[in-house]
Write an enzyme that holds these catalytic residues in place. Structure first.
Site, PDB file in Angstrom:
ATOM      1  N   GLU A  10       1.034  -1.372   0.181  1.00  0.00           N
ATOM      2  CA  GLU A  10       0.118  -0.871   0.143  1.00  0.00           C
ATOM      3  C   GLU A  10       0.884   1.262  -0.335  1.00  0.00           C
ATOM      4  O   GLU A  10       1.263   1.893   1.130  1.00  0.00           O
ATOM      5  CB  GLU A  10      -0.649  -0.003   1.288  1.00  0.00           C
ATOM      6  CG  GLU A  10      -1.825  -0.745   1.180  1.00  0.00           C
ATOM      7  CD  GLU A  10      -2.599  -1.119   2.474  1.00  0.00           C
ATOM      8  OE1 GLU A  10      -3.595  -1.287   2.800  1.00  0.00           O
ATOM      9  OE2 GLU A  10      -2.379  -0.189   3.574  1.00  0.00           O
ATOM     10  N   PRO A  11       1.364   1.532  -0.832  1.00  0.00           N
ATOM     11  CA  PRO A  11       2.324   2.731  -1.030  1.00  0.00           C
ATOM     12  C   PRO A  11       1.502   4.579  -1.081  1.00  0.00           C
ATOM     13  O   PRO A  11       0.649   4.106  -2.222  1.00  0.00           O
ATOM     14  CB  PRO A  11       3.514   2.428  -1.995  1.00  0.00           C
ATOM     15  CG  PRO A  11       2.944   1.600  -3.395  1.00  0.00           C
ATOM     16  CD  PRO A  11       1.299   0.834  -2.599  1.00  0.00           C
ATOM     17  N   GLY A  12       1.769   5.237  -0.514  1.00  0.00           N
ATOM     18  CA  GLY A  12       1.369   6.730  -0.959  1.00  0.00           C
ATOM     19  C   GLY A  12       2.405   7.477  -1.036  1.00  0.00           C
ATOM     20  O   GLY A  12       2.259   7.563  -2.112  1.00  0.00           O
ATOM     21  N   ARG A  13       2.719   7.979   0.007  1.00  0.00           N
ATOM     22  CA  ARG A  13       4.136   8.668  -0.722  1.00  0.00           C
ATOM     23  C   ARG A  13       4.839   8.152  -1.302  1.00  0.00           C
ATOM     24  O   ARG A  13       5.292   9.297  -1.995  1.00  0.00           O
ATOM     25  CB  ARG A  13       5.200   8.977   0.986  1.00  0.00           C
ATOM     26  CG  ARG A  13       6.402   9.745   1.485  1.00  0.00           C
ATOM     27  CD  ARG A  13       6.871  10.040   1.727  1.00  0.00           C
ATOM     28  NE  ARG A  13       6.473   9.205   3.299  1.00  0.00           N
ATOM     29  CZ  ARG A  13       5.952   9.909   4.407  1.00  0.00           C
ATOM     30  NH1 ARG A  13       6.051  11.018   4.496  1.00  0.00           N
ATOM     31  NH2 ARG A  13       5.818  10.075   5.516  1.00  0.00           N
TER      32      ARG A  13
ATOM     33  N   ARG B  32       4.318  20.258   7.563  1.00  0.00           N
ATOM     34  CA  ARG B  32       4.667  19.146   7.389  1.00  0.00           C
ATOM     35  C   ARG B  32       6.486  19.790   8.459  1.00  0.00           C
ATOM     36  O   ARG B  32       6.659  18.471   9.061  1.00  0.00           O
ATOM     37  CB  ARG B  32       5.139  18.105   6.509  1.00  0.00           C
ATOM     38  CG  ARG B  32       4.059  17.240   6.100  1.00  0.00           C
ATOM     39  CD  ARG B  32       4.270  16.178   4.952  1.00  0.00           C
ATOM     40  NE  ARG B  32       5.234  15.380   5.805  1.00  0.00           N
ATOM     41  CZ  ARG B  32       6.363  14.797   5.911  1.00  0.00           C
ATOM     42  NH1 ARG B  32       7.332  16.015   5.046  1.00  0.00           N
ATOM     43  NH2 ARG B  32       7.040  13.905   6.593  1.00  0.00           N
TER      44      ARG B  32
ATOM     45  N   TYR C 213       5.986  17.848  11.950  1.00  0.00           N
ATOM     46  CA  TYR C 213       7.480  16.760  12.346  1.00  0.00           C
ATOM     47  C   TYR C 213       8.817  17.595  11.915  1.00  0.00           C
ATOM     48  O   TYR C 213       9.681  16.879  12.008  1.00  0.00           O
ATOM     49  CB  TYR C 213       7.435  15.320  11.578  1.00  0.00           C
ATOM     50  CG  TYR C 213       5.928  15.734  10.762  1.00  0.00           C
ATOM     51  CD1 TYR C 213       4.966  14.882  11.975  1.00  0.00           C
ATOM     52  CD2 TYR C 213       5.032  15.188   9.179  1.00  0.00           C
ATOM     53  CE1 TYR C 213       3.833  14.861  11.476  1.00  0.00           C
ATOM     54  CE2 TYR C 213       4.341  15.419   9.292  1.00  0.00           C
ATOM     55  CZ  TYR C 213       3.148  14.013   9.601  1.00  0.00           C
ATOM     56  OH  TYR C 213       2.058  14.056   9.544  1.00  0.00           O
TER      57      TYR C 213
ATOM     58  N   CYS D 122      -0.175  34.214  10.645  1.00  0.00           N
ATOM     59  CA  CYS D 122      -0.227  34.737  12.110  1.00  0.00           C
ATOM     60  C   CYS D 122       0.231  33.266  12.828  1.00  0.00           C
ATOM     61  O   CYS D 122      -0.284  33.554  14.228  1.00  0.00           O
ATOM     62  CB  CYS D 122      -1.199  35.652  12.385  1.00  0.00           C
ATOM     63  SG  CYS D 122      -1.811  36.813  11.201  1.00  0.00           S
ATOM     64  N   GLU D 123       1.368  33.005  13.037  1.00  0.00           N
ATOM     65  CA  GLU D 123       1.623  31.861  14.045  1.00  0.00           C
ATOM     66  C   GLU D 123       3.475  32.012  13.562  1.00  0.00           C
ATOM     67  O   GLU D 123       3.765  31.744  12.709  1.00  0.00           O
ATOM     68  CB  GLU D 123       0.780  30.781  13.707  1.00  0.00           C
ATOM     69  CG  GLU D 123       1.839  29.845  14.021  1.00  0.00           C
ATOM     70  CD  GLU D 123       0.556  28.630  14.313  1.00  0.00           C
ATOM     71  OE1 GLU D 123      -0.630  29.241  14.565  1.00  0.00           O
ATOM     72  OE2 GLU D 123       1.240  27.659  15.064  1.00  0.00           O
TER      73      GLU D 123
HETATM   74  N1  LLP Z   1      -1.251   2.218   4.373  1.00  0.00           N
HETATM   75  C1  LLP Z   1      -1.420   2.730   5.532  1.00  0.00           C
HETATM   76  C2  LLP Z   1      -2.476   1.773   6.689  1.00  0.00           C
HETATM   77  C3  LLP Z   1      -0.780   3.819   6.059  1.00  0.00           C
HETATM   78  O1  LLP Z   1      -1.398   4.055   7.671  1.00  0.00           O
HETATM   79  C4  LLP Z   1      -0.464   4.200   5.708  1.00  0.00           C
HETATM   80  C5  LLP Z   1       0.411   5.757   5.914  1.00  0.00           C
HETATM   81  C6  LLP Z   1      -0.030   4.314   4.490  1.00  0.00           C
HETATM   82  C7  LLP Z   1      -0.174   2.931   3.832  1.00  0.00           C
HETATM   83  C8  LLP Z   1       1.321   4.816   3.294  1.00  0.00           C
HETATM   84  O2  LLP Z   1       2.214   4.632   3.794  1.00  0.00           O
HETATM   85  P1  LLP Z   1       2.848   5.301   2.938  1.00  0.00           P
HETATM   86  O3  LLP Z   1       3.458   4.721   1.922  1.00  0.00           O
HETATM   87  O4  LLP Z   1       3.106   6.927   2.640  1.00  0.00           O
HETATM   88  O5  LLP Z   1       4.507   6.193   3.658  1.00  0.00           O
HETATM   89  N2  LLP Z   1       1.265  12.487   7.231  1.00  0.00           N
HETATM   90  C9  LLP Z   1       2.283  12.162   7.678  1.00  0.00           C
HETATM   91  C10 LLP Z   1       1.987  10.521   6.820  1.00  0.00           C
HETATM   92  C11 LLP Z   1       1.324   9.535   7.876  1.00  0.00           C
HETATM   93  C12 LLP Z   1       1.037   8.256   7.502  1.00  0.00           C
HETATM   94  C13 LLP Z   1      -0.502   7.587   7.563  1.00  0.00           C
HETATM   95  N3  LLP Z   1      -0.356   6.693   7.030  1.00  0.00           N
HETATM   96  C14 LLP Z   1       3.438  12.698   6.982  1.00  0.00           C
HETATM   97  O6  LLP Z   1       2.895  13.383   6.724  1.00  0.00           O
HETATM   98  O7  LLP Z   1       4.130  12.112   7.038  1.00  0.00           O
END
Ligand code: LLP
Length: 435
Positions: free
Chosen positions: A293-296, A333, A337, A364-365
Site C-alpha cells: 500500500e504505497p502512498g508517499r 509538515r 514533524y 499569524c503564527e
Molecule cells: N497503509 C496504511 C494503513 C497507512 O496508515 C499508511 C500511511 C500507508 C499505507 C501509506 O504509507 P506511505 O507509503 O505513504 O508511507 N502525514 C504523515 C504520514 C502519515 C502516514 C499515515 N499512514 C506525513 O506527512 O509524513
C-alpha cells in the site's frame, strides 16, 4: 547536474527550473501562486515500477493499493485506475472522491481505526471491496450493518506486529502500543480472528499490517514478514485459518533532500515479495495474495510547490526571513514533524545562494515555517519565485484553511503540457458553509 535536483524530473533550461518537462516560471505565471504542480508521467512510472516488480514475483496474485491519504483528488484516482492499481481509502470523503472518479470500489480497501456506523453503511452501499478492521468492536458493527443490508462483507484484520520502524513518532504505527490494529503480543489479534470466524455477515479474508512511514531499511519489512507469516502459521494450526490476503502496508521512504538515499522501489518490492515466498514455503503455508500500500513513494517526488516571495526581513546579527504567499496551510509538515525539504529558486538557478534564511509562510503564527537554514541568493526579493521540492505527498491532502487562506490549485504536468486538476479555492468557497 545540480546537486539539488533530487529527482530525475527536475532539470534546467536557460538557468530556469523545468519540472516534468514544463517551465516552472511559466506555469506560475499562468496559474498564479502558491501552486502545487504534479508530474503525471512520474506518478505513472512509479505505479508501473511497483506493479511490475510485484507481479514478477506473485503473478496475478497481488495488488498494489495506492494509499490515497497521501494525495487524494479525482485525477489521481483516474491515473491509478488506468495503471491497474487498487486504492486504500480512509474516509467517506476519499471513498466519495474515488467513486466520483469512476474508480471500481470493489478494488478499494477501507482503513481507519475508528469507522462510525455512518462510515460503515456508506462504504457498504458504495460497494467497497474490503474493510481493514481495527478490532472486535468494528467487526461487530460491520456484521450488524452488513446483515441489515443483506450482504456479506469481506474484511481483513489489522495486526500490530510489534516493530519499531525507526522513523518519526507520528508515523511509527507497528509498535504494540499503537492506536492502530490488534497486537499479536497481547493475544488480542488471535482473539479477534477467533471471533471473526464465527461472526455472521463478514468473511475474514486476510491480515494487514503497516509498520510505519518514511522507512528506508529493508530489514524492517523482513522482520515484519517473519512475524506475520509465523502468526499466519499459528492461526492455521489452531483454527485451520488460511490467510488468503496478506497486506503489508506502505511506508517506503522518499528523498526530501540530497542527503536522503534514493530508495530503489523495484529492488525493495522484490526483497519483500521473495521473503514472503520463502517464509511461506518454510512454514508450509499456501501463498497468499500479496498486497502493498504505497502512498508517499508513488506521489511525493511527483510534486513541487511554487511560491512568490513577499517580505524579506534581515534581522542584523540574528536571522533572515524570506516570506512566501503560502506556508503551513499548504504544507504543515515542518510545523508538525520538523520535516526537511529542499527549497530552490525557480529562476537564476546558477546564482550563488549565499544567504541562509528561514522560509516562512504568511500565517499569524511563529511556527508557520516551511524550512529553516535555506540557502538563497542574498538579493532575493519580493516577486521572485521559489519552490519546495518533494511536496506531492501529504501536502495538498493535509492542507488547511487556517487564517481563512484559500488552498492552492493542483496543476498536472504531462509530457511537458499542463492541465488543472484541482481549482484554486476562492474567497467565496471559504465562506460557503457559513450561515
Ligand atoms: N497503509 C496504511 C494503513 C497507512 O496508515 C499508511 C500511511 C500507508 C499505507 C501509506 O504509507 P506511505 O507509503 O505513504 O508511507 N502525514 C504523515 C504520514 C502519515 C502516514 C499515515 N499512514 C506525513 O506527512 O509524513
Amino acid at each position: 547536474m545540480n546537486k539539488d535536483f533530487i529527482a530525475e524530473n527536475l532539470t534546467a533550461e536557460n538557468d530556469a527550473l523545468v519540472f516534468g518537462g514544463a517551465n516552472v516560471s511559466a506555469l506560475a505565471q499562468k496559474y498564479g501562486t502558491p501552486l502545487y504542480l504534479m508530474d503525471e508521467d512520474r506518478i505513472r512510472a512509479r505505479c508501473k515500477e511497483y506493479l511490475t516488480a510485484l507481479q514478477a514475483e506473485f503473478g496475478k496474485s497481488c495488488k498494489i493499493l495506492y494509499a490515497s491519504k497521501a494525495c487524494s483528488f479525482k485525477q489521481i484516482y483516474r491515473i491509478i485506475k488506468e495503471e491497474g492499481l487498487g486504492a486504500d481509502v480512509v474516509s467517506c470523503g476519499e471513498i466519495y472522491t474515488c467513486k466520483a472518479a469512476g474508480f471500481d470500489l470493489g478494488n478499494a480497501f477501507f482503513h481507519s481505526n475508528n469507522k462510525t456506523d455512518e462510515d460503515i453503511a456508506y462504504a457498504i452501499e458504495a460497494g467497497i471491496g474490503y474493510f481493514v478492521i481495527d478490532g472486535e468492536e468494528e467487526l461487530l458493527a460491520i456484521s450488524r450493518i452488513a446483515k441489515e443490508k443483506g450482504v456479506t462483507q469481506k474484511v481483513l484484520l489489522r495486526i500490530t506486529p510489534g516493530i519499531d520502524p525507526h522513523t518519526y513518532a507520528a508515523v511509527a504505527t507497528g509498535k504494540v502500543d499503537s492506536k492502530f490494529g490488534c497486537p499479536i503480543e497481547t493475544g488480542k489479534a488471535e482473539a479477534v480472528i477467533k471471533l471473526a470466524l464465527s461472526t455472521p455477515s463478514v468473511t475474514l479474508v486476510g491480515l494487514h499490517c503497516h509498520v510505519g512511514s518514511q522507512v528506508f531499511e529493508p530489514d524492517v519489512y523482513l522482520q515484519t514478514v517473519q512475524i506475520m507469516t509465523a502468526f499466519m502459521a499459528q492461526m492455521y494450526q489452531k483454527y485451520a485459518y488460511v490467510t488468503e490476503i496478506l497486506d503489508l502496508g506502505g511506508g517506503f521512504g522518499v528523498r526530501y533532500t540530497a542527503s536522503d538515499p534514493a530508495l530503489k522501489i523495484a529492488e525493495n518490492v522484490r526483497i519483500v515479495a521473495r521473503a514472503v515466498k520463502e517464509e511461506c514455503a518454510a512454514l508450509g503455508l499456501s501463498l497468499p495474495t500479496l498486497c502493498l500500500e504505497p502512498g508517499r513513494s508513488i506521489v511525493a517526488d511527483s510534486g513541487i510547490t511554487v511560491y512568490t516571495v513577499g517580505a524579506v526581513k534581515k534581522i542584523e546579527g540574528y536571522k533572515n526571513y524570506v516570506s512566501v504567499d503560502g506556508g503551513m496551510t499548504d504544507n504543515p509538515r515542518f510545523a508538525l514533524y520538523g520535516s526537511s525539504y529542499t527549497v530552490l529558486p525557480v529562476n537564476n538557478l546558477s546564482a550563488p545562494r549565499d544567504m541562509v534564511c528561514s522560509v516562512v509562510g504568511r500565517c499569524c503564527e511563529s511556527g508557520d515555517i516551511l524550512q529553516e537554514n535555506v540557502p538563497l541568493p542574498a538579493d532575493v526579493k519580493r516577486g521572485d519565485k521559489i519552490c519546495v521540492l518533494t511536496t506531492g505527498a501529504y501536502n495538498y491532502s493535509m492542507a488547511s484553511n487556517y487564517n481563512r487562506l484559500p488552498r492552492p490549485p493542483v496543476v498536472m504536468v504531462k509530457g511537458g503540457t499542463d492541465y488543472p486538476a484541482v481549482k484554486r479555492e476562492t474567497l467565496q468557497d471559504l465562506a460557503k458553509n457559513d450561515l
